[in-house]
Design a protein around this motif. Sequence first.
Motif, PDB file in Angstrom:
ATOM      1  N   HIS B  25      16.433   7.232  -7.013  1.00  0.00           N
ATOM      2  CA  HIS B  25      17.087   8.268  -7.836  1.00  0.00           C
ATOM      3  C   HIS B  25      17.494   9.488  -7.017  1.00  0.00           C
ATOM      4  O   HIS B  25      17.269  10.623  -7.406  1.00  0.00           O
ATOM      5  N   SER B  27      19.758  12.302  -5.519  1.00  0.00           N
ATOM      6  CA  SER B  27      20.962  13.063  -5.858  1.00  0.00           C
ATOM      7  C   SER B  27      21.142  14.179  -4.842  1.00  0.00           C
ATOM      8  O   SER B  27      20.183  14.831  -4.457  1.00  0.00           O
ATOM      9  N   THR B  41      24.754  10.845  -6.730  1.00  0.00           N
ATOM     10  CA  THR B  41      24.086  10.988  -8.019  1.00  0.00           C
ATOM     11  C   THR B  41      23.232   9.769  -8.315  1.00  0.00           C
ATOM     12  O   THR B  41      23.757   8.654  -8.388  1.00  0.00           O
ATOM     13  N   ASP B  42      21.956   9.973  -8.463  1.00  0.00           N
ATOM     14  CA  ASP B  42      21.031   8.958  -8.937  1.00  0.00           C
ATOM     15  C   ASP B  42      21.195   7.626  -8.214  1.00  0.00           C
ATOM     16  O   ASP B  42      21.406   6.587  -8.834  1.00  0.00           O
ATOM     17  N   VAL B  43      21.092   7.665  -6.897  1.00  0.00           N
ATOM     18  CA  VAL B  43      21.263   6.439  -6.117  1.00  0.00           C
ATOM     19  C   VAL B  43      19.893   5.843  -5.804  1.00  0.00           C
ATOM     20  O   VAL B  43      18.988   6.544  -5.349  1.00  0.00           O
ATOM     21  N   ARG B 273      27.999   7.362  -6.998  1.00  0.00           N
ATOM     22  CA  ARG B 273      27.039   6.408  -7.547  1.00  0.00           C
ATOM     23  C   ARG B 273      27.291   5.021  -6.957  1.00  0.00           C
ATOM     24  O   ARG B 273      28.415   4.689  -6.593  1.00  0.00           O
TER      25      ARG B 273
END
Lengths: 333, 390
Positions: B25, B27, B41-43, B273
């Motif tokens: 997650h 960011s 974002t939220d990788v 993403r």
Amino acid sequence: MRRLIRRLGLYLLAVWAAITVNFFLPRLAPGDPVAALQQRLQQRGSFNPASLDALRAEFGLNTNDPLWLQYLKYLNNLIHGNLGVSITRFPASVGDVIGQDIKWTLVLLSVSVLLSFSLGTLVGIFMAWNRGTAFDTALSSLMMFFYSILYPWLAIVAVYFLGFNLGWFPFAFGYDTSLTPGWSAEFIASAAYHAILPALTLIVSTIAGWMLTMRNSMVTTLSEDYVLLARAKGLSSRRVMFAYAARNAILPSVTGFAIALGTVVGGQLLVEIVFSYPGIGFDLFQAIQGQDYALADGILLLVIVATVFMNLIVDLLYTILDPRVREGRSVSA
Amino acid sequence: MMDSRETTGITGTAITGDILLNVRHLSVDYQADAGDVHAVTDVSFALRRGEILGLAGESGSGKSTLAYALARLLRPPAVVTAGQVLYSPGVERQAARTSVHGGRRGRADGLDNAPLDILRLTPAQLRAFRWNDLAIVFQSAMNALNPVMTIGAQIVDVLAAHRPELSRGQRYDRAAELVRLVGIAPDRLISYPHELSGGMRQRATIAIALALSPDIIIMDEPTTALDVVVQHEILTEILRLRAELRFAVIFITHDLSLLLELADTIAIMYAGRIVEYGARRELAGQPRHPYSYGLLHSFPNLRGPRRTVLGIPGAPPDLRDVPPGCSFHPRCPFAFAPCSTTLPLLRPATTQTSAEEHQQVACHLYDPAFAPAPPAEELLAAGYAALVRE
């Protein structure tokens, strides 16, 4: 090596061109220096009209000769190291005048320039490293202020407040004139004390330039990939800062430094005038006022040779500092 | 060991090594006056020992920012706003490290095998982690090498910083060994970067990366500035070295065709993403996300059947103001109602959960809640073909 020889040839050409301009320019200006000297001698009461021609010949101002012959004689004298006789300091030769006064200029200016350059560059490195912080922002603005101060104003303010009003520092001459010049501790201390104020004003007025140049140059190198890579390699901050960022950023400053060193020899006219410092710059000022061709020529020649010589040094320094300007370098198999 | 399945949803990979790096997650924002740029974002993904993970996406998709975040190289105004990057060095490595570095990365909790969160390393731990465990190869080899230092000096200074116990002679021996390993003659050690060709410089940066035998090498567009022949040489070299030294690679590129030759797994990024993740074979065979499909068909295929080369119309979104729902929906030929309202998350692309199937896609077309059945490849083809005709 061939590159070096080619460079040397170019520099010799530059020196010759400068000497030539140097010779013709004052002689095209109005006014007769011998007439001026005549006046001066008459005031002393030791004037013998018959000796006027002898004086003219002695000063190399024999206006009976055509200009080109004067020029050739001038060149011939130069080659033999004969710079002529000073008119304003008659009967001292130009070589003697310069030899006597250059020590003052050299010590004062080389110390100031070196201090200013090294301090300014070092602080510039830290400013760039901490760019955007309060330290950097505050110092940058302060330096912009210093940078825009006119030197004569700064010097006069320093003389007036620190010298005249507060009496902290002497504000004229290179040493206490009641002492006899020599290598005595007392004399050296006096000379150093007299040098503080001119040196300080010089450093204050030039340090901003070094600082801002280095800061801006290093901000650029800091964004280079090799600096990022150095950081990624886990090298110490000091090594990244100096061996990678500053080492590459200093190259433009080196040129400026050489030019500054070139002016060291010629003296700083303004400094020496404001502080009545017994250096070359003050001599030049007096020579121009007294139409002392020989002395002015001699000093300008010195400035030219020094500047050209410093350029040569920078050229050599660059080949050491920047491997990219080295030529014909091959890897031995 | 971390339970990676729960956090990343990965149900198995072609590479069966231990998980080295578990990104959760993550960011990253670039803070700016005009609004924060949400670059990553939220990788979440996992990297296994010896795996080559290809990270593909167009310029500005956040792939380099992601890589720099993993290496702790972000500079302000970039800030990690959320997430963890858990690094689990192997047992042997852990043991070697404590013996060599004498507890330099000693742990207060005594849990020797618990993974380290790279984002929370102390400065001393970070210095030891850098290059020992994770090295980087940069995009432009010309700018990545210090122009005023010889290649040898740039290898040796890594060794001097991290292996102070080595003598000067040993460091130079190691440097010679390293350049030989990447196919450069050791007499080149005294060369300056400008005296080498582009390919040689890139090899030199790889040699620098290998200096401390890291577990992970991040390669940020390492072949972009090279011509195709040299590009191929470098890729072959990377594969050979990987086989020999068993490091894992995160390979960042905008050129998906490179990854089809090189990578074990491929992650496609769009607007910060990961929109699709899968083994190379799966992705090459059947890209699921409409964006991946467009990307994969935007260059001609040399070996496969003839096909129409497609383009994806439009431009990537402004990352300060990413469209709601799926950020690709304004450009997507298949966008339908939920795409502009609901954010799609990575989920298995197919309902069969066989051992080899682990392709994941962040697209509502594959979500049974929105679409009755995943679209057939022909449908994707037809959708893009319609765009071309327009």
